[in-house]
Design a protein around this motif. Sequence first.
Motif, PDB file in Angstrom:
ATOM      1  N   LEU A 197      11.295  -8.105 -12.815  1.00 26.33           N
ATOM      2  CA  LEU A 197      10.039  -8.743 -13.208  1.00 26.33           C
ATOM      3  C   LEU A 197       9.522  -8.151 -14.506  1.00 26.33           C
ATOM      4  CD1 LEU A 197       8.404  -8.323  -9.692  1.00 26.33           C
ATOM      5  CD2 LEU A 197       9.263 -10.488 -10.594  1.00 26.33           C
ATOM      6  N   ARG A 198       8.618  -8.856 -15.147  1.00 27.69           N
ATOM      7  CA  ARG A 198       7.893  -8.290 -16.289  1.00 27.69           C
ATOM      8  C   ARG A 198       6.658  -7.601 -15.737  1.00 27.69           C
ATOM      9  NH1 ARG A 198       8.313 -12.810 -21.076  1.00 27.69           N
ATOM     10  NH2 ARG A 198       7.533 -11.050 -22.302  1.00 27.69           N
ATOM     11  N   ILE A 199       6.469  -6.347 -16.100  1.00 29.28           N
ATOM     12  CA  ILE A 199       5.381  -5.549 -15.540  1.00 29.28           C
ATOM     13  C   ILE A 199       4.456  -5.070 -16.649  1.00 29.28           C
ATOM     14  CG2 ILE A 199       6.963  -4.768 -13.725  1.00 29.28           C
ATOM     15  CD1 ILE A 199       6.788  -1.943 -15.026  1.00 29.28           C
ATOM     16  N   MET A 247      -4.750 -14.072 -10.962  1.00 30.01           N
ATOM     17  CA  MET A 247      -4.460 -12.645 -10.820  1.00 30.01           C
ATOM     18  C   MET A 247      -5.234 -12.165  -9.595  1.00 30.01           C
ATOM     19  SD  MET A 247      -6.252 -11.473 -14.421  1.00 30.01           S
ATOM     20  CE  MET A 247      -6.415  -9.716 -14.109  1.00 30.01           C
ATOM     21  N   ILE A 248      -4.490 -11.722  -8.590  1.00 22.79           N
ATOM     22  CA  ILE A 248      -5.092 -11.357  -7.308  1.00 22.79           C
ATOM     23  C   ILE A 248      -5.030  -9.843  -7.117  1.00 22.79           C
ATOM     24  CG2 ILE A 248      -4.998 -11.591  -4.807  1.00 22.79           C
ATOM     25  CD1 ILE A 248      -3.940 -14.357  -5.095  1.00 22.79           C
ATOM     26  N   HIS A 249      -6.195  -9.256  -6.925  1.00 21.66           N
ATOM     27  CA  HIS A 249      -6.292  -7.837  -6.585  1.00 21.66           C
ATOM     28  C   HIS A 249      -5.756  -7.638  -5.171  1.00 21.66           C
ATOM     29  CE1 HIS A 249      -8.868  -4.098  -5.743  1.00 21.66           C
ATOM     30  NE2 HIS A 249      -8.524  -4.528  -4.544  1.00 21.66           N
ATOM     31  N   SER A 309       4.211 -11.600 -11.333  1.00 21.37           N
ATOM     32  CA  SER A 309       4.425 -10.298 -11.970  1.00 21.37           C
ATOM     33  C   SER A 309       3.336  -9.310 -11.554  1.00 21.37           C
ATOM     34  CB  SER A 309       4.452 -10.437 -13.496  1.00 21.37           C
ATOM     35  OG  SER A 309       3.202 -10.870 -13.995  1.00 21.37           O
ATOM     36  N   PRO A 310       3.690  -8.013 -11.463  1.00 22.80           N
ATOM     37  CA  PRO A 310       2.702  -7.003 -11.081  1.00 22.80           C
ATOM     38  C   PRO A 310       2.111  -6.290 -12.293  1.00 22.80           C
ATOM     39  CG  PRO A 310       4.890  -6.065 -10.896  1.00 22.80           C
ATOM     40  CD  PRO A 310       5.058  -7.463 -11.443  1.00 22.80           C
ATOM     41  N   GLU A 338      -2.612  -7.693  -9.039  1.00 25.14           N
ATOM     42  CA  GLU A 338      -3.244  -6.550  -9.700  1.00 25.14           C
ATOM     43  C   GLU A 338      -3.187  -5.308  -8.816  1.00 25.14           C
ATOM     44  OE1 GLU A 338      -4.332  -7.156 -13.015  1.00 25.14           O
ATOM     45  OE2 GLU A 338      -3.061  -8.776 -12.301  1.00 25.14           O
ATOM     46  N   HIS A 339      -2.833  -4.198  -9.409  1.00 19.34           N
ATOM     47  CA  HIS A 339      -2.658  -2.887  -8.761  1.00 19.34           C
ATOM     48  C   HIS A 339      -1.352  -2.872  -7.989  1.00 19.34           C
ATOM     49  CE1 HIS A 339      -6.678  -2.911 -10.081  1.00 19.34           C
ATOM     50  NE2 HIS A 339      -7.266  -3.270  -8.954  1.00 19.34           N
ATOM     51  N   CYS A 340      -1.168  -3.836  -7.076  1.00 18.28           N
ATOM     52  CA  CYS A 340       0.117  -4.025  -6.406  1.00 18.28           C
ATOM     53  C   CYS A 340       0.659  -2.680  -5.917  1.00 18.28           C
ATOM     54  CB  CYS A 340       1.095  -4.680  -7.388  1.00 18.28           C
ATOM     55  SG  CYS A 340       2.357  -5.688  -6.599  1.00 18.28           S
ATOM     56  N   SER A 341      -0.212  -1.916  -5.253  1.00 16.71           N
ATOM     57  CA  SER A 341       0.015  -0.484  -5.088  1.00 16.71           C
ATOM     58  C   SER A 341       1.180  -0.134  -4.185  1.00 16.71           C
ATOM     59  CB  SER A 341      -1.259   0.174  -4.560  1.00 16.71           C
ATOM     60  OG  SER A 341      -2.342  -0.088  -5.410  1.00 16.71           O
TER      61      SER A 341
END
Length: 623
Positions: A506-508, A408-410, A460-461, A441-444
Amino acid sequence: MNTDHHHTHACTCGCNNPIVEILKHKLFSKEHIEKLTAHLPKSKPVAASPKAILYSGGTIRPMINGQADIVESIGIAHGTVVACGTYKKVKEAMDAKYKDNYQHIVLDKAHTLIPGMFEPHVHTVFSGMMASWVDVGPFEGQDLKKVYTKEWISATLSSALETSSDTVLLATGLDPALIQPQSGKNFSQIDNVFLDNVSKDKPIIIMSASGHTIYANSVALRQIYNKQQGEPAMHDYSSADDYIAKTHGLLEEEAMMMPAVNTFEEAIASKSLNIVANMDAFFRQANSRGVTSMYDALINQMYIPYLEKYLGARQLSVRLGGALYCETLDAAKALTPYRQPSHYLDLYYGHVKIVSDGSNQGLTGYQSEPYSVILEKDHPCGIFNFSDTETYQTLVDKVILEKGWPIMIHANGNQAITDTIAAFRKALAKYKGPELRNRIEHCSLLEQNSIDEMEKWKISPSFLIGHVGYWGDVFEKVIFEGQHLPENNAPKVFSLDRCSSAAKKLRISLHSDHTVTPLGPLRMMEQSITRVMEANENKWPLNVLNTEEQLSNEQALKAVTYDAAWQCYADSWAGSLEEGKFADFVILEKDPVTMARKDCSMNMRNIKVLETWLGGVKVYAHS
């Protein structure tokens, strides 16, 4: 990895906290852990006996297969779900095994039973560490404070000084982006001059909401220089006055924060002695907001001895998993080969965590173009946490290809997301093992081509949806003012938390990143459904950010239950109320699925959680 960044603003992100890294040998030494946990019992208390209950009436949404369909009844016993479906089917199943030994509860007409909600990205230990500091954050419960101004911050600090006997005032939660009125100047005006007006005599140390910036008054700065002079971090300063003049009381990232933390380490360590009680309160609050499962998004190796002692003395009222923090190649090499969680443990590990950049509201999310608010020339596009993309790629390759771990990458800024997807793509093109549930992660700031790439590589985000609800307005009017998307020339903020577009492919999930935003899955559902920007200074009409990205009520509920559990490798025991899974559920006063979108804003978050159950044991009841 390059971590020696110098900025003149705050970085608000809970995913990496230099204060913990700086003080790890102090706060998490064997001796200090003994102090933190000395009053804990040597073993867990006896667990309460799970109930055998048949529920009917009201509205029951077990979220089987992620669908929000209603069933007539559900039966639980021995901590798990016995049956779910028609009343006849469930009664037959309960009678066959527990006849005359179960309770039948008929829910009130409006009451709604759903799976316990899943928080897929929080920071439990850091939350416990900081809860004893004076709170100067922008939140009142789950809402933004009606008044969050420099004057309020000053008054709060002054009031704390009057009652404190500590040698230094420690405060936390400061968020310049949300100070009213909105202005780019807010990022630099909380400085030593501002804090000197609060006190010229007692040192003041304020931690930003993220833990990435310390604000200090002049007396604190003078003490820091006098105690740390001669150390490498102080070589750029000729005297205490020079230190004060050059830093202005803004100490950013580990290199600049270290002298301050080392100077006041005894006071900081003393405040951490309440960590056990603070974590107990944190989990109670989670239950009161319908949370039964949490995933700690950054577990340092130094946390583990403390967590083992804590968990060894507590019957947790939430289920807890997490991601192991990995910032260097050496840390990646030290990983054991991955084994997907197959059954629940009090603390299980499902991912490795990597942090690629900072935060957009702190002006350190890594962008493809400079921020509209530019306070320095060195990093106008934000911060990439690695010296180059090759170094980044090497770390991702090591974790996925050699150790087999999902990551899981910020990543907040659009360039960070682009580089992160590229790193995943190159690693996964060579990967031959079982499918991994990799996450961003956040995937803003997410563009459509990035969503398409994520679908291709099954990434997935998890969205920090508070970015829209709490910061959307300041992003639009200040931080990204005048910036547009290359794909369609829409305002850049339209790419913020693109929940609907992502959910089509995607699954979010939705998360709080506590302590960055408050716990509250119902609030997160609300913000994803309405996309109302709550900091809008003209409160009516409601200011909505990009209606095309609004989730349906059903999608939002799925994101905080079924899909969040799947992302966190907990779907075999949580996320839905299927036969054989844990009886983790919540009873709400109203059904969030049937609430009209026009009625949701500032209301869905306040639906009463009447009861929260974990493994057939009631862990919370609304009084």
